[in-house]
Scaffold this active site. Structure first.
Site, mmCIF file in Angstrom:
data_model
loop_
_atom_site.group_PDB
_atom_site.id
_atom_site.type_symbol
_atom_site.label_atom_id
_atom_site.label_comp_id
_atom_site.label_asym_id
_atom_site.label_seq_id
_atom_site.Cartn_x
_atom_site.Cartn_y
_atom_site.Cartn_z
ATOM 1 N N GLU A 59 6.309 -1.588 -44.729
ATOM 2 C CA GLU A 59 5.297 -2.331 -43.966
ATOM 3 C C GLU A 59 4.755 -1.474 -42.822
ATOM 4 O O GLU A 59 3.556 -1.475 -42.550
ATOM 5 C CB GLU A 59 5.885 -3.637 -43.425
ATOM 6 C CG GLU A 59 4.858 -4.557 -42.819
ATOM 7 C CD GLU A 59 3.841 -5.074 -43.823
ATOM 8 O OE1 GLU A 59 2.637 -4.753 -43.648
ATOM 9 O OE2 GLU A 59 4.227 -5.788 -44.758
ATOM 10 N N GLU A 66 -3.340 1.973 -42.905
ATOM 11 C CA GLU A 66 -4.539 1.170 -42.618
ATOM 12 C C GLU A 66 -5.263 1.700 -41.384
ATOM 13 O O GLU A 66 -6.496 1.789 -41.367
ATOM 14 C CB GLU A 66 -4.160 -0.299 -42.416
ATOM 15 C CG GLU A 66 -3.787 -1.002 -43.699
ATOM 16 C CD GLU A 66 -3.368 -2.446 -43.481
ATOM 17 O OE1 GLU A 66 -3.341 -2.906 -42.316
ATOM 18 O OE2 GLU A 66 -3.070 -3.108 -44.484
#
Length: 112
Positions: A59, A66
């Protein structure tokens, strides 16, 4: 010592940007309390902690990717979408494997 400072800043970024990271932390805490309550053995603890670690790590990597993609372009690009989707898939795969490990470890305790 600065490396720890930057790492903790990274954790703050994760908690502020990525609400899914907080959800993973909540599930990790629940899993840890369940492990304590069921008094799982050492090998089971190792499996559970590795599973939790993989999900949280993937994660974090997903969030970092991102940011990098968003830094490179603010316009839609198919490669940017593929990069983000692939990183998200890695989190999903880690989560599915963690779920499988959790079932393997915990089901015998509930079947008893």
């Amino acid at each position: 010592m600065k490396r720890f400072k930057y790492a903790f800043q990274g954790l703050l970024v994760l908690f502020s940007k990525d609400k899914k990271f907080l959800i993973h932390i909540i599930f990790a805490v629940i899993t840890i309390f369940l492990s304590i309550y069921l008094k799982i053995n050492t090998v089971e603890w190792i499996l559970i902690l590795i599973a939790i670690g993989f999900v949280l790590t993937f994660e974090a990597i997903n969030t970092a990717l991102e940011y990098v993609v968003d830094l490179i372009t603010d316009e839609y690009h198919d490669y940017a979408k593929k990069a983000k989707d692939t990183a998200a898939a890695s989190v999903m795969l880690a989560s599915v494997i963690a779920l499988a490990i959790g079932l393997i470890v915990f089901l015998p305790y509930f079947i008893k």
